[in-house]
Design an enzyme around this catalytic site. Structure first.
Site, PDB file in Angstrom:
ATOM      1  N   GLN A 134      -4.085 -14.811   3.586  1.00 52.04           N
ATOM      2  CA  GLN A 134      -4.006 -14.034   2.781  1.00 52.04           C
ATOM      3  C   GLN A 134      -2.866 -13.305   2.769  1.00 52.04           C
ATOM      4  OE1 GLN A 134      -6.783 -10.849   4.037  1.00 52.04           O
ATOM      5  NE2 GLN A 134      -6.032  -9.311   2.963  1.00 52.04           N
ATOM      6  N   SER A 137       0.915  -8.438   1.975  1.00 47.26           N
ATOM      7  CA  SER A 137       2.088  -7.543   2.294  1.00 47.26           C
ATOM      8  C   SER A 137       3.433  -8.317   2.421  1.00 47.26           C
ATOM      9  CB  SER A 137       1.829  -7.364   3.801  1.00 47.26           C
ATOM     10  OG  SER A 137       0.666  -6.625   4.392  1.00 47.26           O
ATOM     11  N   GLU A 250     -13.291  -6.705   4.470  1.00 46.52           N
ATOM     12  CA  GLU A 250     -12.393  -6.640   5.576  1.00 46.52           C
ATOM     13  C   GLU A 250     -12.575  -5.695   6.599  1.00 46.52           C
ATOM     14  OE1 GLU A 250      -8.312  -7.078   4.110  1.00 46.52           O
ATOM     15  OE2 GLU A 250      -7.545  -7.073   6.199  1.00 46.52           O
ATOM     16  N   SER A 365      -3.434   0.688   8.151  1.00 44.94           N
ATOM     17  CA  SER A 365      -3.219   1.287   9.315  1.00 44.94           C
ATOM     18  C   SER A 365      -4.088   2.684   9.645  1.00 44.94           C
ATOM     19  CB  SER A 365      -1.547   1.797   9.261  1.00 44.94           C
ATOM     20  OG  SER A 365      -1.701   3.020   8.412  1.00 44.94           O
ATOM     21  N   GLU A 367      -3.376   5.684  10.165  1.00 46.30           N
ATOM     22  CA  GLU A 367      -2.744   6.882   9.586  1.00 46.30           C
ATOM     23  C   GLU A 367      -3.423   6.874   7.943  1.00 46.30           C
ATOM     24  OE1 GLU A 367      -0.948   4.842  11.274  1.00 46.30           O
ATOM     25  OE2 GLU A 367      -0.530   6.444  12.991  1.00 46.30           O
TER      26      GLU A 367
HETATM   27  C1  LIG Z   1      -2.471  -8.520  13.370  1.00 42.03           C
HETATM   28  C2  LIG Z   1      -2.360  -8.384  11.825  1.00 42.03           C
HETATM   29  C3  LIG Z   1      -2.682  -9.233  10.851  1.00 42.03           C
HETATM   30  C4  LIG Z   1      -2.093  -9.026   9.615  1.00 42.03           C
HETATM   31  N1  LIG Z   1      -2.564  -9.907   8.701  1.00 42.03           N
HETATM   32  C5  LIG Z   1      -2.194  -9.942   7.386  1.00 42.03           C
HETATM   33  C6  LIG Z   1      -2.668 -10.981   6.493  1.00 42.03           C
HETATM   34  O1  LIG Z   1      -3.541 -11.889   6.941  1.00 42.03           O
HETATM   35  N2  LIG Z   1      -2.133 -10.589   4.978  1.00 42.03           N
HETATM   36  C7  LIG Z   1      -1.319  -9.513   4.688  1.00 42.03           C
HETATM   37  O2  LIG Z   1      -1.093  -9.585   3.719  1.00 42.03           O
HETATM   38  N3  LIG Z   1      -0.905  -8.911   5.603  1.00 42.03           N
HETATM   39  C8  LIG Z   1      -1.442  -8.825   6.988  1.00 42.03           C
HETATM   40  N4  LIG Z   1      -1.058  -7.619   7.828  1.00 42.03           N
HETATM   41  C9  LIG Z   1      -0.017  -6.880   7.646  1.00 42.03           C
HETATM   42  C10 LIG Z   1      -0.891  -5.185   7.504  1.00 42.03           C
HETATM   43  O3  LIG Z   1      -1.673  -5.252   6.307  1.00 42.03           O
HETATM   44  C11 LIG Z   1       0.271  -4.122   7.322  1.00 42.03           C
HETATM   45  O4  LIG Z   1       1.097  -4.397   8.648  1.00 42.03           O
HETATM   46  C12 LIG Z   1      -0.318  -2.814   7.354  1.00 42.03           C
HETATM   47  O5  LIG Z   1      -0.948  -2.646   5.848  1.00 42.03           O
HETATM   48  C13 LIG Z   1       0.928  -1.875   7.449  1.00 42.03           C
HETATM   49  O6  LIG Z   1       1.822  -2.308   6.607  1.00 42.03           O
HETATM   50  P1  LIG Z   1       3.541  -2.330   7.310  1.00 42.03           P
HETATM   51  O7  LIG Z   1       3.332  -2.906   8.590  1.00 42.03           O
HETATM   52  O8  LIG Z   1       4.329  -2.608   6.162  1.00 42.03           O
HETATM   53  O9  LIG Z   1       3.611  -0.924   7.858  1.00 42.03           O
HETATM   54  P2  LIG Z   1       4.240   0.491   7.095  1.00 42.03           P
HETATM   55  O10 LIG Z   1       3.484   0.522   5.704  1.00 42.03           O
HETATM   56  O11 LIG Z   1       5.667   0.409   6.895  1.00 42.03           O
HETATM   57  O12 LIG Z   1       3.883   1.629   7.984  1.00 42.03           O
HETATM   58  C14 LIG Z   1       4.585   1.932   9.247  1.00 42.03           C
HETATM   59  C15 LIG Z   1       3.935   3.198   9.745  1.00 42.03           C
HETATM   60  O13 LIG Z   1       3.923   4.233   8.857  1.00 42.03           O
HETATM   61  C16 LIG Z   1       2.744   4.797   8.578  1.00 42.03           C
HETATM   62  N5  LIG Z   1       2.547   4.947   7.106  1.00 42.03           N
HETATM   63  C17 LIG Z   1       2.947   4.570   6.228  1.00 42.03           C
HETATM   64  N6  LIG Z   1       2.785   5.163   5.185  1.00 42.03           N
HETATM   65  C18 LIG Z   1       2.068   6.352   5.471  1.00 42.03           C
HETATM   66  C19 LIG Z   1       1.483   7.454   4.917  1.00 42.03           C
HETATM   67  N7  LIG Z   1       1.440   7.445   3.332  1.00 42.03           N
HETATM   68  N8  LIG Z   1       1.043   8.535   5.553  1.00 42.03           N
HETATM   69  C20 LIG Z   1       1.095   8.354   6.813  1.00 42.03           C
HETATM   70  N9  LIG Z   1       1.481   7.135   7.670  1.00 42.03           N
HETATM   71  C21 LIG Z   1       2.103   6.318   6.925  1.00 42.03           C
HETATM   72  C22 LIG Z   1       1.801   3.778   8.981  1.00 42.03           C
HETATM   73  O14 LIG Z   1       0.276   4.238   9.425  1.00 42.03           O
HETATM   74  C23 LIG Z   1       2.371   2.956  10.197  1.00 42.03           C
HETATM   75  O15 LIG Z   1       2.046   3.664  11.202  1.00 42.03           O
HETATM   76  C24 LIG Z   1      -1.220  -7.875   9.326  1.00 42.03           C
HETATM   77  C25 LIG Z   1      -0.846  -6.885  10.379  1.00 42.03           C
HETATM   78  C26 LIG Z   1      -1.251  -7.078  11.507  1.00 42.03           C
HETATM   79  C27 LIG Z   1      -0.960  -6.334  12.764  1.00 42.03           C
END
Ligand SMILES: Cc1cc2nc3c(=O)[nH]c(=O)nc-3n(C[C@H](O)[C@H](O)[C@H](O)COP(=O)(O)OP(=O)(O)OC[C@H]3O[C@@H](n4cnc5c(N)ncnc54)[C@H](O)[C@@H]3O)c2cc1C
Length: 383
Positions: A134, A137, A250, A365, A367
Site C-alpha cells: 500500500q 504516504s 484498516e 497517528s 493525535e
Molecule cells: C509500522 C508502520 C507501517 C506503515 N505502513 C504504511 C504503508 O504500508 N503504506 C503507507 O502509505 N504508509 C504507511 N505508514 C506510514 C503512516 O501512515 C504514517 O507514518 C502516518 O500516517 C503518519 O504520517 P507521518 O509519518 O508523515 O507523520 P506526520 O504526519 O509528519 O506526523 C508527525 C507527528 O505530528 C503529529 N501531527 C501531524 N498532524 C497533526 C495534526 N493536524 N494535529 C495534531 N498532531 C498532528 C502526528 O500525530 C505525529 O505525532 C506506516 C507507518 C508505520 C509506523
C-alpha cells in the site's frame, strides 16, 4: 492425516465458532500444519518465505477461502469467518502470515471499486502467490495525506506516475502496490487510486531498515512509470473516498487480528516468567485493555459482516489498539525482566516489542485519531 472436511463451505457451519472448531481440528491433525505450530521467526524475510507455505495450505485446503466471495477466489461467507480463522491460529500458537493483514485492507476495496480486476488477480493474492503493498504516504504527506504530490498524467491507454512514496510495508517483497496519486488539482478531490506493478521500468523500490534491524517498509521511487487505464481503482478523482472506505478495514479488522496476538503473548509471558505479584497489576491492566479491544473490534467485524458503512467511530478501535499494544508489551517486558533483554531464544519477542512502539503512528497517528473522535464522534468544537 488429511482434513476431516475436504473443501469447507460457508453453509457447512451454522456459526463462525463451528467453523473455528473444525479448523482447529484440521490444523491439529494435518501433518502439513505441524511445522507452523509454535513457529518463531528468525527474521522478517525468514518469516515471509516460511509462512508462504502456511498461506498456500490454508487456501488449498479451503479454510482461508471462507469469508471471501467467489469472485475473489473465495468460498462465500462473511468477514466473521476470517476473524474466526485469525483467532484459531492465535489459539493454536500459529503465526498469521503477514500478507493476511494486507488482504484485510486491500481486497475489500478491490471487490467494491475494481471488480473487473478481481477474477484475474485476487485468487493469487489470497493464496500468497503474489504480495501487494500500500503506497499512500510520502515524505511530506503522512497525516496530511491530501497534500500528496505523486503526479498521475494521461498517456495513451494509461497514465504515467512520477513521485516518491515512503513507509510502504513490505514494498520490497511485493509484486504490486495500491497507490494514491494526484491526477487532478490540489486537495483530496484531485486524488486517484491505482494498482501498479512494481517490477517495471521507472520504478525503484528500496527497503528501509527499522529500529529492530528488519526491513519492514520501503521507499518507492516512480519516474514516468506506466499504468494501464484498467488499473484505476474506482474512477478518476475518487481516490480519497476509496481511501476513507479502506480505513474502516484498516482500523477495525486489523484491530481484531491484533487483539488475538496480545492475548496470546500475555498468556505466553505469564507461562515463561516466574510468578511475581509486583507485576500482577500491570499484566492485569494490559489484559483489560486487550479485552476491551476484543469486544470493540468484535462489534466492528459484525458490522462489517452486515455490510454497514462505518464512520469516524472506527477511530475508537484504533485508539484502543494503541493503548492495548503498548500496555501489553510494556507489561511483558517488565514481567520478564532481564530475561527479556538477554535470552537469545526470546529475540522474536523483542522484535515484537520494538514493532509495538509504532502503534501510535501506523494506520493514522494517535493525535489524528483523537481529533477525529473529539470532533466527528463527540461533536466537540474545532478549537
Ligand atoms: C509500522 C508502520 C507501517 C506503515 N505502513 C504504511 C504503508 O504500508 N503504506 C503507507 O502509505 N504508509 C504507511 N505508514 C506510514 C503512516 O501512515 C504514517 O507514518 C502516518 O500516517 C503518519 O504520517 P507521518 O509519518 O508523515 O507523520 P506526520 O504526519 O509528519 O506526523 C508527525 C507527528 O505530528 C503529529 N501531527 C501531524 N498532524 C497533526 C495534526 N493536524 N494535529 C495534531 N498532531 C498532528 C502526528 O500525530 C505525529 O505525532 C506506516 C507507518 C508505520 C509506523
Amino acid at each position: 492425516m488429511t482434513s476431516p472436511v475436504a473443501t469447507p463451505t460457508a453453509d457447512m457451519f451454522d456459526s463462525p465458532s463451528a467453523y473455528a472448531a473444525a479448523l482447529q481440528q484440521f490444523l491439529s491433525t494435518d501433518e502439513r500444519a505441524k511445522p507452523y505450530i509454535g513457529y518463531r521467526p528468525h527474521s522478517l524475510e525468514d518469516s515471509a518465505s516460511h509462512l508462504t507455505g502456511l498461506q498456500a495450505l490454508l487456501f488449498d485446503s479451503g479454510w482461508s477461502r471462507l469469508g471471501w466471495p467467489h469472485s475473489a477466489g473465495g468460498l462465500g461467507g462473511d468477514p466473521r469467518f476470517r476473524a474466526a480463522m485469525f483467532q484459531t491460529l492465535w489459539n493454536m500458537d500459529m503465526p498469521i502470515p503477514e500478507p493476511f493483514t494486507t488482504l484485510e485492507i486491500l481486497v475489500p476495496v478491490l471487490l467494491v471499486f475494481a471488480p473487473h480486476l478481481s477474477d484475474a488477480l485476487l485468487p493469487g493474492l489470497l493464496r500468497g502467490d503474489d504480495t501487494w503493498a500500500q503506497a499512500f504516504s510520502e515524505p511530506d504527506a503522512g497525516s496530511d495525506l491530501a497534500s500528496l504530490r505523486t503526479k498521475m498524467e494521461p498517456d495513451g491507454e494509461g497514465f504515467r506516475l512520477t513521485g516518491q512514496k515512503v513507509w510502504s510495508t513490505f514494498g520490497h517483497l511485493s509484486k504490486r502496490s495500491v497507490l494514491l496519486a494526484r491526477s487532478g488539482g490540489p486537495g483530496h478531490k484531485g486524488l486517484t487510486m491505482v494498482l501498479v506493478d512494481l517490477d517495471q521500468p521507472g520504478i525503484e523500490v528500496r527497503p528501509i531498515r527499522a529500529e529492530d534491524g528488519e526491513n519492514h517498509f520501503s521507499e518507492i521511487f516512480l519516474d514516468n512509470a506506466w499504468v494501464p487505464a484498467d488499473r484505476v481503482i474506482g474512477t478518476l478523482g475518487q481516490g480519497w473516498a476509496i481511501a476513507m472506505y479502506m480505513l474502516q478495514w484498516e482500523r477495525g479488522a486489523w484491530g481484531w487480528l491484533q487483539q488475538g496476538r496480545f492475548h496470546q503473548r500475555l498468556q505466553q509471558a505469564v507461562e515463561l516468567g516466574t510468578p511475581n505479584p509486583d507485576f500482577a497489576q500491570q499484566l492485569g491492566h494490559a489484559y483489560a485493555l486487550s479485552a476491551a479491544l476484543r469486544l470493540t473490534t468484535k462489534q466492528t467485524v459484525e458490522r462489517l459482516a452486515r455490510e454497514e458503512q462505518l464512520g469516524p467511530e472506527v477511530s475508537v478501535d484504533k485508539l484502543l489498539l494503541i493503548d492495548a499494544e503498548l500496555a501489553t508489551w510494556d507489561a511483558i517486558r517488565a514481567y520478564l525482566g532481564p530475561r527479556f533483554e538477554a535470552d537469545d531464544s526470546l529475540q522474536w519477542l523483542r522484535h515484537e516489542y520494538l514493532f509495538s512502539r509504532a502503534a501510535p503512528i501506523y494506520g493514522g497517528s494517535q493525535e489524528i485519531q483523537r481529533t477525529l473522535v473529539a470532533q466527528r464522534v463527540l461533536g466537540m468544537p474545532r478549537d
